[in-house]
Scaffold this active site. Sequence first.
Site, PDB file in Angstrom:
ATOM      1  N   CYS A   2       0.929  -0.902  -0.376  1.00 45.50           N
ATOM      2  CA  CYS A   2      -0.312  -0.294   0.160  1.00 45.50           C
ATOM      3  C   CYS A   2       0.705   1.231   0.016  1.00 45.50           C
ATOM      4  O   CYS A   2       2.010   1.381  -0.023  1.00 45.50           O
ATOM      5  CB  CYS A   2      -0.887   0.135   1.130  1.00 45.50           C
ATOM      6  SG  CYS A   2      -2.130  -1.530   1.424  1.00 45.50           S
ATOM      7  N   ARG A  27       1.174   1.871  -5.699  1.00 44.78           N
ATOM      8  CA  ARG A  27       1.238   0.895  -4.937  1.00 44.78           C
ATOM      9  C   ARG A  27       0.064   0.378  -4.045  1.00 44.78           C
ATOM     10  O   ARG A  27       0.081  -0.908  -3.430  1.00 44.78           O
ATOM     11  CB  ARG A  27       2.355   1.797  -3.260  1.00 44.78           C
ATOM     12  CG  ARG A  27       3.347   1.902  -4.189  1.00 44.78           C
ATOM     13  CD  ARG A  27       4.406   2.383  -2.727  1.00 44.78           C
ATOM     14  NE  ARG A  27       4.458   1.754  -1.684  1.00 44.78           N
ATOM     15  CZ  ARG A  27       5.969   0.910  -1.190  1.00 44.78           C
ATOM     16  NH1 ARG A  27       6.256   1.058  -2.063  1.00 44.78           N
ATOM     17  NH2 ARG A  27       5.505  -0.439  -0.209  1.00 44.78           N
ATOM     18  N   TRP A  74      -3.387  -1.775  -1.280  1.00 41.88           N
ATOM     19  CA  TRP A  74      -3.673  -2.909  -1.925  1.00 41.88           C
ATOM     20  C   TRP A  74      -4.547  -4.036  -1.104  1.00 41.88           C
ATOM     21  O   TRP A  74      -3.355  -4.305  -0.183  1.00 41.88           O
ATOM     22  CB  TRP A  74      -3.003  -3.401  -3.204  1.00 41.88           C
ATOM     23  CG  TRP A  74      -1.795  -4.588  -4.090  1.00 41.88           C
ATOM     24  CD1 TRP A  74      -2.527  -4.339  -5.076  1.00 41.88           C
ATOM     25  CD2 TRP A  74      -1.477  -5.439  -2.522  1.00 41.88           C
ATOM     26  NE1 TRP A  74      -2.029  -5.112  -5.379  1.00 41.88           N
ATOM     27  CE2 TRP A  74      -2.080  -6.732  -4.266  1.00 41.88           C
ATOM     28  CE3 TRP A  74      -1.730  -6.538  -2.072  1.00 41.88           C
ATOM     29  CZ2 TRP A  74      -1.704  -7.703  -5.058  1.00 41.88           C
ATOM     30  CZ3 TRP A  74      -1.310  -8.351  -2.001  1.00 41.88           C
ATOM     31  CH2 TRP A  74      -1.371  -8.367  -3.581  1.00 41.88           C
ATOM     32  N   ASN A 100       0.183  -0.759   5.879  1.00 39.34           N
ATOM     33  CA  ASN A 100       1.450  -1.357   4.445  1.00 39.34           C
ATOM     34  C   ASN A 100       1.445  -3.104   5.186  1.00 39.34           C
ATOM     35  O   ASN A 100       2.833  -2.665   5.789  1.00 39.34           O
ATOM     36  CB  ASN A 100       2.335  -0.176   4.325  1.00 39.34           C
ATOM     37  CG  ASN A 100       2.947  -1.788   3.060  1.00 39.34           C
ATOM     38  OD1 ASN A 100       1.857  -2.637   2.679  1.00 39.34           O
ATOM     39  ND2 ASN A 100       4.101  -1.352   2.997  1.00 39.34           N
ATOM     40  N   GLY A 101       0.975  -3.319   4.682  1.00 45.64           N
ATOM     41  CA  GLY A 101       1.804  -5.466   5.578  1.00 45.64           C
ATOM     42  C   GLY A 101       1.281  -5.970   6.082  1.00 45.64           C
ATOM     43  O   GLY A 101      -0.406  -5.675   5.216  1.00 45.64           O
ATOM     44  N   GLU A 482      10.276 -13.135 -19.932  1.00 46.95           N
ATOM     45  CA  GLU A 482      10.305 -11.465 -19.444  1.00 46.95           C
ATOM     46  C   GLU A 482       9.083 -11.166 -20.967  1.00 46.95           C
ATOM     47  O   GLU A 482       7.731 -10.398 -20.204  1.00 46.95           O
ATOM     48  CB  GLU A 482      11.076 -10.517 -19.759  1.00 46.95           C
ATOM     49  CG  GLU A 482      11.338  -9.407 -19.054  1.00 46.95           C
ATOM     50  CD  GLU A 482      11.068  -9.429 -18.312  1.00 46.95           C
ATOM     51  OE1 GLU A 482      10.354  -7.671 -18.045  1.00 46.95           O
ATOM     52  OE2 GLU A 482      10.596  -9.748 -17.204  1.00 46.95           O
ATOM     53  N   LYS A 486       5.602  -9.204 -19.174  1.00 49.95           N
ATOM     54  CA  LYS A 486       5.438  -7.890 -19.776  1.00 49.95           C
ATOM     55  C   LYS A 486       3.444  -8.067 -20.655  1.00 49.95           C
ATOM     56  O   LYS A 486       2.659  -8.005 -20.152  1.00 49.95           O
ATOM     57  CB  LYS A 486       5.802  -7.485 -21.268  1.00 49.95           C
ATOM     58  CG  LYS A 486       7.099  -6.635 -19.924  1.00 49.95           C
ATOM     59  CD  LYS A 486       6.861  -5.603 -19.136  1.00 49.95           C
ATOM     60  CE  LYS A 486       8.000  -5.762 -17.530  1.00 49.95           C
ATOM     61  NZ  LYS A 486       8.031  -6.755 -17.375  1.00 49.95           N
ATOM     62  N   GLU A 489       0.879  -9.100 -17.846  1.00 48.66           N
ATOM     63  CA  GLU A 489       0.762  -8.037 -16.612  1.00 48.66           C
ATOM     64  C   GLU A 489      -0.024  -6.862 -17.146  1.00 48.66           C
ATOM     65  O   GLU A 489      -1.150  -6.262 -16.476  1.00 48.66           O
ATOM     66  CB  GLU A 489       2.188  -7.582 -16.281  1.00 48.66           C
ATOM     67  CG  GLU A 489       3.288  -8.077 -15.465  1.00 48.66           C
ATOM     68  CD  GLU A 489       4.640  -7.528 -15.091  1.00 48.66           C
ATOM     69  OE1 GLU A 489       5.053  -7.360 -14.053  1.00 48.66           O
ATOM     70  OE2 GLU A 489       5.146  -6.624 -15.975  1.00 48.66           O
ATOM     71  N   HIS A 505       7.849 -31.247 -26.644  1.00 45.18           N
ATOM     72  CA  HIS A 505       8.089 -32.046 -25.667  1.00 45.18           C
ATOM     73  C   HIS A 505       6.086 -31.074 -24.860  1.00 45.18           C
ATOM     74  O   HIS A 505       5.626 -30.894 -23.213  1.00 45.18           O
ATOM     75  CB  HIS A 505       9.254 -31.546 -24.312  1.00 45.18           C
ATOM     76  CG  HIS A 505       9.817 -32.565 -24.984  1.00 45.18           C
ATOM     77  ND1 HIS A 505      10.153 -33.838 -24.395  1.00 45.18           N
ATOM     78  CD2 HIS A 505      11.379 -32.267 -25.417  1.00 45.18           C
ATOM     79  CE1 HIS A 505      11.233 -34.188 -24.671  1.00 45.18           C
ATOM     80  NE2 HIS A 505      11.827 -32.977 -25.523  1.00 45.18           N
ATOM     81  N   LYS A 611       2.982  -2.471  -7.615  1.00 43.11           N
ATOM     82  CA  LYS A 611       4.902  -2.075  -7.762  1.00 43.11           C
ATOM     83  C   LYS A 611       6.075  -3.267  -7.223  1.00 43.11           C
ATOM     84  O   LYS A 611       7.061  -3.372  -7.671  1.00 43.11           O
ATOM     85  CB  LYS A 611       5.587  -0.430  -7.868  1.00 43.11           C
ATOM     86  CG  LYS A 611       6.533  -0.559  -8.781  1.00 43.11           C
ATOM     87  CD  LYS A 611       7.379  -0.924  -9.700  1.00 43.11           C
ATOM     88  CE  LYS A 611       8.432  -0.377 -10.430  1.00 43.11           C
ATOM     89  NZ  LYS A 611       8.456  -1.178 -11.777  1.00 43.11           N
TER      90      LYS A 611
END
Length: 616
Positions: A2, A27, A74, A100-101, A482, A486, A489, A505, A611
């Site tokens: 957060c 955040r 968040w 936060n947490g 990556e 992207k 996300e 495979h 983030k």
Amino acid sequence: MCGIFGYVGPRDPVPIIMGGLRSLEYRGYDSAGIAIVKDQKLYIRRCSGKLKNLEDLLVKEPITGEFGLGHTRWATHGRPTEENAHPHRDCTGRIVVAHNGIIENYLQLKRRLVEEGHKFTTDTDTEVIAHLIEKYFKGNLEDAVVKALSELRGVFAFTCLSAADPQKIVAVREGAPLVVGSVEGEGFVASDVPAMLPYTRSILFLDEHDVAIVARDGIRLMDAHGKERQADFQRITWDPVQAEKGGYKHFMLKEIYEQPTAVGDTLLGRISQDRNQVHLEDVAFTPEQWKSFKHIRILACGTSWHSALAGKYMIESIVRLPVEVDYASEYRYRNPVILPDTLFIFITQSGETADTIAAQRMIRDLGSKMLTITNVVGSMTTRVADAVLYTRAGPEIGVASTKAFTTQLTCLYLLALYLGQLNGKVSEADARQGLLELKELPHKMEKLLANVDQIEGIAKALFRQSDFLFLARGIHFPIALEGALKLKELSYIHAEGYPAGEMKHGPNALIDENLPVVFLAAYDTDSEEAHQRYEKVLNNIKEVKSRDGIIVTVGNEGDTDAIESSDHFIGIPSTNELLLPILEVIPLQLLAYQIAVRRGCDIDQPRNLAKSVTVE
């Protein structure tokens, strides 16, 4: 994960706090709230959804005051509703907490506090903090916070204020990041540096178990037992303008275009072309210590894990030392075998990634040496590690990492060259060539970014697809991972990165006329081994084409074979095999961005993501 921002000072706190929250919305964006004290009365505005909803509410129901704090959430405990939005109050309505947490023992504490007569109104773990502080409050807020801290368990950070103890905010760090700063007559607290930059660049990064009292007359620092301790401020060199969009539609797009400058800053003062040397004097290991390492293990999470995988190829190829790569989030739950003379490298953009820090502390306790690669001066990772290699990327606001990744790759290549020279594994001619290609890299990145029309056309053709496959071999495989990340996300399209040699495979079963398959086919034309790998990728492309898959290829400029075999082709400038990943990831970033824009997705604030992952 957060965002917290607080202000104490002579100015109206509401616009300052809301500006800070706008800087921190990356955040958390499930809900938002603000608490303001005026004439020893507390005023709170909260709402679900993004910060814009809180801004609209403040237009309808304005408040002013003397000091206050705000929060963007968040959600972890409790749904993202108005009643669960922070800040949270105690029974008296005069103490508020923004948090936060995670409070791990909140259920036990809540049951006990309810038995003692406290009334809870939300589903969150945060409200327990407010009621605990209320229980111990006798007129001095910090004293009550210290007593409450002794009962809280978990990884968290919080700020609190009381209308009955005015002109101060008390801030606590127990695992999650929190920074404070002050200028004459004003005090600030935030969960990340960018929010602080418009006001001060003299930043105090709170350490574990720190309690900071932020007031008009400065900042006092205590430990969790209430004992005063010295505050060690850091000077942040980031310009406030760097944390703004600067005319770009999204932070992510701005940060993609900042990559040539960011890589140039990473190299600044670290390469000597005339003497063909890499200089890492800013890293606190002696040449003798460097030479003593016989094994390397790299730990990271997310995008940083992909850079670690590419770093493995770089270091093993140049230095000829064995390198293992692990997810930091998994490593500490094993019973790992650690060989003597092992260097642990931790990679984290923010320097505050909870799983990475936890793994660091485990390694510290076991006595192994640690290097951290990070972007944030003074962050927690730098205080746990033995040595630091800074990426110098500047603030990265977009949730989907871009310039942090390319600067991490640059640092890993620098490190590989440095160790290779130190251990006598790199000839003078190879060092000269490697440094020349490093020096040319920012220019080649600029060239690549100057021609994006083709990528927009590919995005237009493919943005309605529901699945993508990214395939590559060798050091390019981490870039396939990556690229897939992207796209996931940003656009919420299912995408998967896979080694091209593993197609038979399993992935072949997915291929049909609706599946775009992105191949990374760039290679070092001066390397016979790279050319052989390229020929195998060409064969993979033909396999997919024979099954009617849609081929998107990132390859060398002017590669006629790849162009003729592909439905869509993106050419990149040539460089050596180990540096190609820094170039080929850029079109993948832009492709993901353009597809997400066309799908109407929220680029800088993808759903369910934040983030900095500061909680497990």
